[in-house]
Motif scaffolding. Structure first.
Motif, short mmCIF file in Angstrom:
data_model
loop_
_atom_site.label_atom_id
_atom_site.label_comp_id
_atom_site.label_asym_id
_atom_site.label_seq_id
_atom_site.Cartn_x
_atom_site.Cartn_y
_atom_site.Cartn_z
N ASP A 77 0.83 -1.21 0.00
CA ASP A 77 0.00 0.00 0.00
C ASP A 77 0.86 1.26 0.00
N SER A 78 1.94 1.25 0.78
CA SER A 78 2.84 2.40 0.83
C SER A 78 3.52 2.63 -0.51
N LEU A 79 3.97 1.53 -1.15
CA LEU A 79 4.60 1.65 -2.46
C LEU A 79 3.62 2.17 -3.51
N LEU A 80 2.41 1.65 -3.48
CA LEU A 80 1.40 2.09 -4.44
C LEU A 80 1.02 3.55 -4.20
N SER A 81 0.88 3.93 -2.93
CA SER A 81 0.57 5.31 -2.59
C SER A 81 1.69 6.24 -3.07
N GLY A 82 2.94 5.82 -2.85
CA GLY A 82 4.09 6.61 -3.31
C GLY A 82 4.10 6.73 -4.83
N ALA A 83 3.77 5.63 -5.53
CA ALA A 83 3.72 5.68 -6.99
C ALA A 83 2.64 6.65 -7.46
N CYS A 84 1.50 6.65 -6.78
CA CYS A 84 0.42 7.57 -7.14
C CYS A 84 0.89 9.02 -7.04
N VAL A 85 1.53 9.35 -5.92
CA VAL A 85 2.02 10.71 -5.71
C VAL A 85 3.08 11.07 -6.75
N LEU A 86 4.05 10.16 -6.94
CA LEU A 86 5.14 10.41 -7.89
C LEU A 86 4.63 10.61 -9.31
N PHE A 87 3.80 9.66 -9.79
CA PHE A 87 3.30 9.77 -11.17
C PHE A 87 2.38 10.97 -11.34
N GLN A 118 -8.43 17.45 -37.92
CA GLN A 118 -8.46 18.23 -39.16
C GLN A 118 -7.10 18.26 -39.84
N THR A 119 -6.04 18.41 -39.05
CA THR A 119 -4.70 18.49 -39.64
C THR A 119 -4.07 17.12 -39.86
N LYS A 120 -4.73 16.07 -39.32
CA LYS A 120 -4.21 14.70 -39.41
C LYS A 120 -2.76 14.64 -38.92
N SER A 121 -2.52 15.33 -37.82
CA SER A 121 -1.19 15.39 -37.24
C SER A 121 -1.30 15.35 -35.72
N ALA A 122 -0.50 14.52 -35.09
CA ALA A 122 -0.49 14.42 -33.63
C ALA A 122 0.54 15.34 -33.01
N GLN A 123 1.13 16.21 -33.82
CA GLN A 123 2.15 17.11 -33.31
C GLN A 123 1.59 18.09 -32.28
N HIS A 124 0.27 18.23 -32.24
CA HIS A 124 -0.35 19.14 -31.29
C HIS A 124 -0.61 18.50 -29.94
N PHE A 125 -0.31 17.21 -29.81
CA PHE A 125 -0.44 16.50 -28.53
C PHE A 125 0.92 16.41 -27.87
N SER A 126 0.91 16.43 -26.57
CA SER A 126 2.13 16.23 -25.81
C SER A 126 2.25 14.75 -25.49
N PHE A 127 3.28 14.10 -26.04
CA PHE A 127 3.47 12.67 -25.79
C PHE A 127 3.81 12.44 -24.32
N SER A 128 4.65 13.31 -23.74
CA SER A 128 5.03 13.13 -22.34
C SER A 128 3.82 13.27 -21.42
N LEU A 129 2.91 14.20 -21.74
CA LEU A 129 1.70 14.34 -20.93
C LEU A 129 0.81 13.12 -21.07
N THR A 130 0.73 12.55 -22.27
CA THR A 130 -0.07 11.35 -22.49
C THR A 130 0.44 10.19 -21.65
N ILE A 131 1.75 9.96 -21.66
CA ILE A 131 2.34 8.87 -20.88
C ILE A 131 2.18 9.15 -19.38
N ALA A 132 2.42 10.38 -18.97
CA ALA A 132 2.28 10.72 -17.55
C ALA A 132 0.84 10.55 -17.08
N THR A 133 -0.12 10.93 -17.91
CA THR A 133 -1.54 10.76 -17.56
C THR A 133 -1.89 9.29 -17.45
N LEU A 134 -1.38 8.49 -18.38
CA LEU A 134 -1.63 7.05 -18.34
C LEU A 134 -1.09 6.43 -17.05
N LEU A 135 0.15 6.76 -16.71
CA LEU A 135 0.76 6.21 -15.50
C LEU A 135 0.03 6.68 -14.23
N ALA A 136 -0.28 7.97 -14.17
CA ALA A 136 -0.95 8.51 -12.98
C ALA A 136 -2.36 7.92 -12.85
#
Length: 167
Positions: free
Chosen positions: A8-18, A99-117
């Motif tokens: 539980d402590s490790l999972l709680s720490g992971a939640c805070v960190l991510f 519309q632009t058919k481009s993912a350049q407007h998305f932040s990849f790091s934010l996507t990964i961070a959101t997934l982990l958190a």
């Protein structure tokens, strides 16, 4: 400390960190907006939805008396509000991924961070058998996978007719 307590402590720490990592991933967007004095390649919606989510979790943390939820979501709400204010300051118009058919407007790091958190908070809520933690975080997992799919679908691909460089 028993095994369940350690887990539980490790999972709680992971939640805070991510979660703090996810909130701070917007700092690169903030720096980009300030340096270019524009919002090119920066999306507004993740800032808004995360800010609303932080304020909701802050209320829940206060209601429950959970210091971890209060601190993490206070930091998140402050950062997301800052990102929103800077975005609105520099925003002349909105860019569209589809519309632009481009993912350049998305932040990849934010996507990964959101997934982990989102995944870690969902697991934490599941472990505590607390649907008030589990259910609101599950959409973060789903939307992260949608954004990853958009990255895959609209990734920059070399033109088929491009020639190899002669050496």
């Amino acid at each position: 400390m028993e095994a369940g307590g350690v887990a539980d402590s490790l999972l709680s720490g992971a939640c805070v960190l991510f979660t703090l990592g996810m909130f701070s991933s917007g700092l690169s967007d903030l720096r980009h907006m300030r340096m270019t004095r524009s919002v090119d390649n920066v999306q507004f919606l993740p800032f808004l939805t995360t800010d609303i989510n932080n304020l909701s979790w802050l209320s829940y943390g206060a209601l429950k008396g959970d210091g971890t939820l209060i601190i993490v979501n206070s930091v998140g709400a402050m950062l997301q509000t800052l990102y929103i204010l800077v975005y609105l300051h520099y925003c002349p118009r909105k860019a569209k991924v589809i519309q632009t058919k481009s993912a350049q407007h998305f932040s990849f790091s934010l996507t990964i961070a959101t997934l982990l958190a989102s995944a870690s908070w969902t697991l934490y809520g599941f472990r505590l058998k607390d649907p008030y933690i589990t259910v609101p975080n599950f959409p973060g997992i789903v939307t992260s996978f949608i954004r990853l799919w958009l990255f895959w679908k609209y990734s920059q691909k070399p033109a088929r007719n491009s020639q190899l460089l002669q050496t």
